[in-house]
Scaffold this motif. Structure first.
Motif, PDB file in Angstrom:
ATOM      1  N   ASP A  11       0.856  -1.189   0.000  1.00 48.36           N
ATOM      2  CA  ASP A  11       0.000   0.000   0.000  1.00 48.36           C
ATOM      3  C   ASP A  11       0.888   1.233   0.000  1.00 48.36           C
ATOM      4  O   ASP A  11       1.733   1.404   0.885  1.00 48.36           O
ATOM      5  CB  ASP A  11      -0.917   0.019   1.225  1.00 48.36           C
ATOM      6  CG  ASP A  11      -1.986  -1.061   1.165  1.00 48.36           C
ATOM      7  OD1 ASP A  11      -2.409  -1.420   0.048  1.00 48.36           O
ATOM      8  OD2 ASP A  11      -2.394  -1.549   2.233  1.00 48.36           O
ATOM      9  N   LEU A  13       1.132   5.706  -1.137  1.00 43.64           N
ATOM     10  CA  LEU A  13       0.390   6.940  -1.333  1.00 43.64           C
ATOM     11  C   LEU A  13       0.893   7.620  -2.602  1.00 43.64           C
ATOM     12  O   LEU A  13       2.096   7.717  -2.826  1.00 43.64           O
ATOM     13  CB  LEU A  13       0.570   7.888  -0.151  1.00 43.64           C
ATOM     14  CG  LEU A  13       0.006   7.438   1.195  1.00 43.64           C
ATOM     15  CD1 LEU A  13       0.342   8.448   2.284  1.00 43.64           C
ATOM     16  CD2 LEU A  13      -1.500   7.254   1.100  1.00 43.64           C
ATOM     17  N   ASN A  14      -0.054   8.134  -3.415  1.00 43.17           N
ATOM     18  CA  ASN A  14       0.373   8.878  -4.591  1.00 43.17           C
ATOM     19  C   ASN A  14       0.608  10.337  -4.204  1.00 43.17           C
ATOM     20  O   ASN A  14       0.472  10.718  -3.036  1.00 43.17           O
ATOM     21  CB  ASN A  14      -0.637   8.734  -5.745  1.00 43.17           C
ATOM     22  CG  ASN A  14      -1.979   9.362  -5.438  1.00 43.17           C
ATOM     23  OD1 ASN A  14      -2.134  10.117  -4.490  1.00 43.17           O
ATOM     24  ND2 ASN A  14      -2.972   9.051  -6.261  1.00 43.17           N
ATOM     25  N   SER A  15       0.950  11.172  -5.153  1.00 47.20           N
ATOM     26  CA  SER A  15       1.283  12.564  -4.858  1.00 47.20           C
ATOM     27  C   SER A  15       0.092  13.361  -4.317  1.00 47.20           C
ATOM     28  O   SER A  15       0.272  14.374  -3.656  1.00 47.20           O
ATOM     29  CB  SER A  15       1.838  13.250  -6.113  1.00 47.20           C
ATOM     30  OG  SER A  15       0.878  13.210  -7.155  1.00 47.20           O
ATOM     31  N   GLY A  17      -1.963  12.075  -2.155  1.00 48.08           N
ATOM     32  CA  GLY A  17      -2.252  11.520  -0.841  1.00 48.08           C
ATOM     33  C   GLY A  17      -3.242  10.369  -0.844  1.00 48.08           C
ATOM     34  O   GLY A  17      -3.650   9.904   0.205  1.00 48.08           O
ATOM     35  N   HIS A  18      -3.634   9.897  -2.030  1.00 42.26           N
ATOM     36  CA  HIS A  18      -4.553   8.758  -2.128  1.00 42.26           C
ATOM     37  C   HIS A  18      -3.752   7.459  -2.118  1.00 42.26           C
ATOM     38  O   HIS A  18      -2.719   7.351  -2.767  1.00 42.26           O
ATOM     39  CB  HIS A  18      -5.377   8.845  -3.412  1.00 42.26           C
ATOM     40  CG  HIS A  18      -6.297  10.018  -3.440  1.00 42.26           C
ATOM     41  ND1 HIS A  18      -5.987  11.185  -4.113  1.00 42.26           N
ATOM     42  CD2 HIS A  18      -7.513  10.217  -2.873  1.00 42.26           C
ATOM     43  CE1 HIS A  18      -6.968  12.043  -3.960  1.00 42.26           C
ATOM     44  NE2 HIS A  18      -7.914  11.485  -3.210  1.00 42.26           N
ATOM     45  N   SER A  19      -4.264   6.486  -1.391  1.00 43.21           N
ATOM     46  CA  SER A  19      -3.555   5.208  -1.320  1.00 43.21           C
ATOM     47  C   SER A  19      -3.898   4.340  -2.530  1.00 43.21           C
ATOM     48  O   SER A  19      -4.970   4.453  -3.112  1.00 43.21           O
ATOM     49  CB  SER A  19      -3.886   4.470  -0.023  1.00 43.21           C
ATOM     50  OG  SER A  19      -5.243   4.108  -0.006  1.00 43.21           O
TER      51      SER A  19
END
Length: 84
Positions: A11, A13-15, A17-19
């Motif tokens: 798991d 996090l993208n830039s 902030g979504h996992s």
């Protein structure tokens, strides 16, 4: 015995902030059931190094069975093109 694909995910996090689940590694194994497939794959993969957050087990279709179905469709299609 059946064929299974065992996938190891982390798991992240993208830039924004979504996992999301990031595939780290997958391995195909033969076993009697999904639980045994997970154990066998764990022995083949260094999960301590991967530190996977999620492991998924997917049953794979038998290749020869899939080929047989394709052959049957092709044969019946050809038979439909034959004039009576």
């Amino acid at each position: 015995m059946s064929n299974y694909r065992v996938s190891f995910y982390k798991d992240l996090l993208n830039s924004d902030g979504h996992s999301f689940k990031c595939l780290q590694r997958w391995v195909d194994v033969q076993s009697d059931d999904p639980s045994q497939a997970k154990v066998l794959a764990g022995r083949l993969v260094d999960n301590d190094r991967l530190n996977a957050d999620c492991i998924e087990v997917m049953h794979l279709m038998d290749v020869s069975h899939e080929f047989e179905r394709s052959s049957v469709r092709a044969s019946s299609k050809h038979a439909g093109n034959v004039a009576p």
